[in-house]
Design an enzyme around this catalytic site. Sequence first.
Site, short mmCIF file in Angstrom:
data_model
loop_
_atom_site.label_atom_id
_atom_site.label_comp_id
_atom_site.label_asym_id
_atom_site.label_seq_id
_atom_site.Cartn_x
_atom_site.Cartn_y
_atom_site.Cartn_z
N CYS A 193 4.51 -12.31 0.01
CA CYS A 193 3.95 -10.99 0.31
C CYS A 193 4.88 -10.13 1.16
CB CYS A 193 2.63 -11.15 1.03
SG CYS A 193 1.92 -9.58 1.54
N LYS B 277 10.63 3.94 -3.33
CA LYS B 277 10.91 3.11 -4.51
C LYS B 277 11.87 3.85 -5.43
CE LYS B 277 6.30 1.06 -4.59
NZ LYS B 277 5.81 1.88 -3.45
N ARG C 49 4.36 8.49 2.96
CA ARG C 49 5.80 8.55 2.76
C ARG C 49 6.18 9.63 1.74
NH1 ARG C 49 7.71 3.69 -0.32
NH2 ARG C 49 8.00 2.50 1.58
N TYR C 50 5.41 9.71 0.65
CA TYR C 50 5.66 10.71 -0.39
C TYR C 50 4.68 11.86 -0.18
CZ TYR C 50 7.67 6.56 -2.63
OH TYR C 50 8.37 5.43 -2.92
N CYS D 128 -0.32 -14.49 -1.03
CA CYS D 128 0.88 -14.75 -1.81
C CYS D 128 1.98 -15.10 -0.82
CB CYS D 128 1.27 -13.50 -2.59
SG CYS D 128 -0.13 -12.77 -3.45
N ASP E 27 10.87 -7.97 -2.08
CA ASP E 27 11.31 -7.33 -0.83
C ASP E 27 11.86 -8.36 0.14
OD1 ASP E 27 10.52 -4.62 -1.49
OD2 ASP E 27 8.48 -5.41 -1.50
N ASP F 1 12.03 -1.18 -3.48
CA ASP F 1 11.64 -0.38 -2.33
C ASP F 1 12.80 -0.45 -1.35
OD1 ASP F 1 9.59 1.10 -0.89
OD2 ASP F 1 8.19 -0.13 -2.07
N ARG G 118 1.01 11.90 -2.07
CA ARG G 118 0.13 10.73 -2.06
C ARG G 118 0.33 9.90 -0.80
NH1 ARG G 118 4.60 10.46 -5.01
NH2 ARG G 118 5.59 8.51 -5.66
N CYS H 83 -6.94 -10.64 2.24
CA CYS H 83 -6.85 -10.75 0.78
C CYS H 83 -7.62 -11.99 0.35
CB CYS H 83 -5.40 -10.91 0.35
SG CYS H 83 -4.37 -9.52 0.81
N ARG I 263 4.01 -7.60 2.86
CA ARG I 263 3.35 -7.15 4.08
C ARG I 263 2.80 -8.36 4.87
NH1 ARG I 263 0.51 -2.47 1.58
NH2 ARG I 263 2.22 -1.02 1.82
C1 LIG Z 1 4.52 2.30 -3.42
C2 LIG Z 1 4.02 3.35 -2.54
C3 LIG Z 1 3.30 4.45 -3.06
C4 LIG Z 1 3.00 4.59 -4.53
O1 LIG Z 1 4.13 4.93 -5.23
P1 LIG Z 1 4.02 5.30 -6.78
O2 LIG Z 1 5.45 5.42 -7.20
O3 LIG Z 1 3.26 6.58 -6.88
O4 LIG Z 1 3.28 4.18 -7.46
C5 LIG Z 1 2.89 5.42 -2.20
N1 LIG Z 1 3.16 5.34 -0.87
C6 LIG Z 1 3.84 4.32 -0.35
C7 LIG Z 1 4.10 4.31 1.10
C8 LIG Z 1 4.28 3.28 -1.17
O5 LIG Z 1 4.94 2.24 -0.63
S1 SF4 Z 2 1.00 -9.47 -2.14
FE1 SF4 Z 2 0.23 -9.54 -0.04
S2 SF4 Z 2 -1.23 -7.86 0.09
FE2 SF4 Z 2 -0.92 -8.28 -2.10
S3 SF4 Z 2 -2.54 -9.78 -2.63
FE3 SF4 Z 2 -0.70 -10.95 -2.11
S4 SF4 Z 2 -1.01 -11.43 0.06
FE4 SF4 Z 2 -2.38 -9.72 -0.40
#
Ligand SMILES: *Cc1c(COP(=O)(O)O)cnc(C)c1O
Ligand code: SF4
Length: 345
Positions: free
Chosen positions: A110, A315, A90-91, A107, A271, A308, A94, A103, A112
Amino acid sequence: MTNSSKDKTIRTTETLIEQGLCDPTQKEKLNQIAEQFSIAITPEISTTIHHPGIAKQFIPAVEEAHIAPNELTDPIGDEPHQKIKGVIHRYTDRCLLLPVSVCPVYCRFCFRREKIGSKQPALSPEELQNAYAYIQNHPEIWEVILTGGDPLILKPKSLDEILKNLTAIPHVDVIRIHTRVPVVDPSRINASLLKVLKIKKPVYIVLHANHPEEFTEAAKKACASLIDHGIPMLSQTVLLKDINDNVDTLSQLMRCFVRNRIKPYYLHHPDLAKGTQHFRIPIRKGQALMKALKKKTSGLCHPQYVLDIPGGYGKIPLQHCYIQEKNADLYSIEDLDGQLHRYEE
Ligand SMILES: *Cc1c(COP(=O)(O)O)cnc(C)c1O
Ligand code: SF4
């Protein structure tokens, strides 16, 4: 707590009921929830499961069956940025690499949760090769973030292979690992894992923890062994209703990180994941908490409060704004007591 919880991870509503952690009359509803969203409570977490700040994070609740109208399958918009299976870019500088979708704990909030769980497969060797090729072909990628799922659940040998492949890509300077393992399953931070983490490039570990009770003696030791091994650690926390949404718990948690040499990094506004409304608080309450935290604690204890943006827009900081532009050279600046001051340029 019965002895059996000490031996192994709790994965079923039956066990939760046996241990008095779930209401037996809700069994059917909870089973339906568990079908969709896996349960896992490690022995380490079991030792503190009776604390309300821990229980709500990991024990399924009937509220999860309620899907609020604003809730989304892909709350932070990973999908539009998934360039190839397991890579979310996305960025520019990175990307995320998601080698596993399991996991050690699940959680309940979560973000995701629709993508992870005990039945989800890891990336195949071929998919991993394709992921490395994508990163190799994108010289703008300076940092790779291993996440998932929890990458530290991998066998040291598999993690070693991933780290070796990433290290071999010349433009990847930094590798970051997002994990909950050091607190929820500290025995995994053993000599063979530490050895694998010793690579030629800097590895940063970002620990996800939400409540000071998560810092058991074993958890503190696991973090210390990573840091003593030369790995800098940062934290990320989700701001959660009735878990850490008060200034005392939040400041204790941040101090706990700092005392254990972990620099607070992010405080995430929860989220819009499906069935998680009972974890969310208003943004304005989060902002007020951050103001109170700033007034109460050392600057080392201040994470950045972030949201996010749904849809995949990234973010952004949510902090209260202390400065207001009056005209070209004149600002009104608020101090920590809420008093306004003129600042002229
Ligand atoms: C959160 C996230 C990151 C990391 O973001 P930082 O601000 O560098 O910690 C990178 N890629 C994606 C898709 C993310 O959701
Ligand atoms: S937030 Fe989601 S991905 Fe992160 S440890 Fe918990 S269950 Fe796993």
